[in-house]
Design a protein around this motif. Structure first.
Motif, PDB file in Angstrom:
ATOM      1  N   GLN A   1      73.936  32.923  82.770  1.00 41.46           N
ATOM      2  CA  GLN A   1      75.097  33.576  82.173  1.00 41.46           C
ATOM      3  C   GLN A   1      76.155  33.928  83.209  1.00 41.46           C
ATOM      4  O   GLN A   1      77.358  33.915  82.905  1.00 41.46           O
ATOM      5  CB  GLN A   1      74.657  34.834  81.414  1.00 41.46           C
ATOM      6  CG  GLN A   1      73.866  34.547  80.173  1.00 41.46           C
ATOM      7  CD  GLN A   1      74.643  33.710  79.159  1.00 41.46           C
ATOM      8  OE1 GLN A   1      75.878  33.768  79.085  1.00 41.46           O
ATOM      9  NE2 GLN A   1      73.933  32.903  78.393  1.00 41.46           N
TER      10      GLN A   1
ATOM     11  N   VAL B   1      69.164  24.215  82.019  1.00 44.34           N
ATOM     12  CA  VAL B   1      69.152  25.237  80.975  1.00 44.34           C
ATOM     13  C   VAL B   1      68.380  24.778  79.745  1.00 44.34           C
ATOM     14  O   VAL B   1      67.610  25.551  79.159  1.00 44.34           O
ATOM     15  CB  VAL B   1      70.594  25.643  80.607  1.00 44.34           C
ATOM     16  CG1 VAL B   1      70.596  26.607  79.436  1.00 44.34           C
ATOM     17  CG2 VAL B   1      71.272  26.274  81.821  1.00 44.34           C
TER      18      VAL B   1
ATOM     19  N   GLY C   1      67.884  34.087  82.890  1.00 43.39           N
ATOM     20  CA  GLY C   1      69.060  34.368  82.073  1.00 43.39           C
ATOM     21  C   GLY C   1      70.231  34.901  82.873  1.00 43.39           C
ATOM     22  O   GLY C   1      71.394  34.703  82.495  1.00 43.39           O
TER      23      GLY C   1
ATOM     24  N   GLY D   1      70.374  38.218  80.785  1.00 42.87           N
ATOM     25  CA  GLY D   1      71.517  37.414  80.368  1.00 42.87           C
ATOM     26  C   GLY D   1      72.759  38.251  80.137  1.00 42.87           C
ATOM     27  O   GLY D   1      73.860  37.867  80.542  1.00 42.87           O
TER      28      GLY D   1
ATOM     29  N   ARG E   1      64.626  38.396  79.248  1.00 45.69           N
ATOM     30  CA  ARG E   1      65.551  37.257  79.334  1.00 45.69           C
ATOM     31  C   ARG E   1      66.926  37.619  78.789  1.00 45.69           C
ATOM     32  O   ARG E   1      67.959  37.293  79.395  1.00 45.69           O
ATOM     33  CB  ARG E   1      64.965  36.081  78.558  1.00 45.69           C
ATOM     34  CG  ARG E   1      65.712  34.779  78.730  1.00 45.69           C
ATOM     35  CD  ARG E   1      64.970  33.691  78.004  1.00 45.69           C
ATOM     36  NE  ARG E   1      65.702  32.431  78.051  1.00 45.69           N
ATOM     37  CZ  ARG E   1      65.654  31.508  77.111  1.00 45.69           C
ATOM     38  NH1 ARG E   1      64.912  31.709  76.042  1.00 45.69           N
ATOM     39  NH2 ARG E   1      66.318  30.388  77.219  1.00 45.69           N
ATOM     40  N   GLN E   2      66.971  38.299  77.656  1.00 44.14           N
ATOM     41  CA  GLN E   2      68.256  38.658  77.066  1.00 44.14           C
ATOM     42  C   GLN E   2      68.950  39.773  77.854  1.00 44.14           C
ATOM     43  O   GLN E   2      70.173  39.782  77.987  1.00 44.14           O
ATOM     44  CB  GLN E   2      68.078  39.061  75.605  1.00 44.14           C
ATOM     45  CG  GLN E   2      67.576  37.935  74.716  1.00 44.14           C
ATOM     46  CD  GLN E   2      68.467  36.705  74.758  1.00 44.14           C
ATOM     47  OE1 GLN E   2      69.673  36.796  74.966  1.00 44.14           O
ATOM     48  NE2 GLN E   2      67.862  35.530  74.574  1.00 44.14           N
TER      49      GLN E   2
ATOM     50  N   SER F   1      65.038  26.598  78.236  1.00 42.90           N
ATOM     51  CA  SER F   1      64.958  26.999  76.832  1.00 42.90           C
ATOM     52  C   SER F   1      63.752  26.370  76.146  1.00 42.90           C
ATOM     53  O   SER F   1      63.056  27.017  75.356  1.00 42.90           O
ATOM     54  CB  SER F   1      66.238  26.601  76.096  1.00 42.90           C
ATOM     55  OG  SER F   1      67.369  27.260  76.642  1.00 42.90           O
TER      56      SER F   1
END
Length: 447
Positions: A32, A137, A28, A165, A161-162, A141
């Protein structure tokens, strides 16, 4: 044993380890970092720094958006049908990482050309970047619901992951100007590219592992027309993807409106917009952990409905602040909702994919993520339409500078608070119609 042979022979059987979850989640960060750097600075670089006419760059950006949207479902369908000793997803990711990073770097390193040559360079290199970006990507996902199979596993696995990100988002907008301001654009391209290549390679080697039980051989035989029919007639996917589009539109409008809000409603320095965005991200990171615990105790539907409601109520509060501090406090509340949406939407999509596999016997993560990516690209269009309409209706005139009529303040507050609340309310209704009420759907086991 070579790295390639090691990746070919490994398969995941059971829940991933914490180290594997962290390595997978690390992807991530570079995704990003590249996304935010590109979206924040590419127009400025080509227009202000290189002198390419703004209209040419705008046309190229429209082409970029169309190509990116169309590629998502196409690559998703091809990925679902691929059969290799290395799996369905890993070959795409492994082959796409180097072209992705190289294309990203070359965007910021054009040769000495005329304006026409520069826009041609931009179109070609960005097209390569688009193809590689979607290939890498989308397949990352699509691996998420395969590696993490239950709501509990997905809630825990999506946390790193978040967080990675969000760190990439922040650094993509904050670090890039420091580098190009002191070392130049080529140095920025090389440094960020090296970081992205290193992290993606680590993530590929340590966390992107396909399962022992892959998919049944019949999966490859589903024709494209049947793919679309099953996707767009899925009673869970249709309200999900429309709700996701509404949420993405709300977030896009908020990000676009904040600079206007800071300057023309709060009458603060333009740079103070970073304080509001920072408050949102600061609150989002720890809230992700809380949302992870909440969805494990409830269900994706209940958690998403709660997150959307909190987000909508918090956004409405942007109507009233008269200072940057007051707006930043509102931003903290908005960040809690944003953290929930970042954490929960992919968990819900994973549940939809499980339900589809149980009913059809085909595991089509790529198609679902691809069609979702195609549709939510509409958020950019909706955001542009809303911003243009509100600013025009409120009497905004850029030539007036800070001496805008009072109607502009009201219009900007409506754009930042009321309009996103409307889209959020539509999203809440869509998720209320979401038919899967349980925490998990049992996936079929391939023979």
């Amino acid at each position: 044993m070579s790295l390639i042979a090691g990746i070919r022979n490994r398969r995941l059987d059971g829940a991933p380890t914490r180290a594997q979850s962290i390595a997978f989640g690390a992807s991530g960060f570079p995704i990003q970092l590249m996304t935010q750097t590109f979206s924040a600075f590419v127009v400025y670089f080509y227009v202000a720094h290189l002198g390419v006419p703004a209209g040419w760059v705008a046309g190229a950006m429209i082409a970029h958006g169309i190509l990116n949207a169309v590629l998502n479902p196409v690559v998703g369908a091809l990925s679902d049908r691929l059969r290799t000793p290395w799996g369905r997803r890993v070959p795409w990711i492994g082959l796409g990482i180097v072209p992705l990073v190289v294309a990203f770097a070359l965007i910021w390193m054009p040769p000495a050309l005329s304006a026409g040559g520069l826009i041609a360079w931009f179109v070609v290199i960005v097209a390569v970047y688009d193809v590689a970006f979607v290939v890498v990507v989308l397949n990352i996902s699509a691996l998420f619901p395969e590696i993490f199979r239950t709501t509990g596993e997905r809630a825990a696995g999506n946390v790193p992951r978040q967080i990675f990100g969000i760190l990439g988002m922040v650094l993509g907008t904050a670090i890039a100007p420091l580098i190009y301001g002191s070392l130049g654009w080529p140095a920025m391209a090389l440094l960020l590219g090296a970081v992205c290549l290193g992290v993606l390679t680590w993530s590929l080697g340590g966390g992107m592992i396909e399962r022992v039980s892959g998919v049944s051989p019949s999966d490859a035989a589903m024709p494209w027309r049947a793919q679309l029919k099953h996707t767009f007639t899925n009673r869970a996917f249709v309200p999900y993807v429309i709700g996701s589009l509404m949420v993405q539109t709300s977030v896009a409008i908020i990000i676009a409106a904040i600079p206007f809000y800071v300057r023309y409603s709060l009458h603060a320095a333009e740079g103070d917009a970073s304080i509001l965005l920072g408050a949102i991200f600061v609150a989002a990171i720890p809230s992700i952990v809380g949302w992870s615990a909440f969805v494990r105790r409830t269900s994706p539907r209940t958690a998403v409905l709660t997150g959307v409601a909190i987000f909508g109520v918090a956004v409405l509060c942007f109507l009233w602040p008269a200072s940057v501090l007051g707006a930043a406090l509102v931003g903290l509340g908005v960040g809690v909702g944003v953290g929930g949406l970042l954490q929960l939407l992919e968990i819900m999509l994973g549940q939809i994919i499980d339900d589809d596999a149980a009913r059809t016997g085909h595991q089509r993560e790529g198609v679902y993520f691809g069609v979702n990516g195609f549709i939510v690209r509409g958020a950019v269009v909706l955001q542009a339409v809303v911003a243009a309409w509100v600013l025009t209706a409120s009497g905004f005139d850029a030539s007036l500078g800070d001496a805008q009529p009072s109607s502009v303040d009201a219009g900007v507050r409506v754009m930042l608070a009321v309009v996103p609340l409307g889209f959020t309310a539509l999203a809440w209704l869509c998720f209320w119609l979401y038919p899967i009420r349980t925490a998990d759907v049992v996936r079929p086991v391939a023979s």
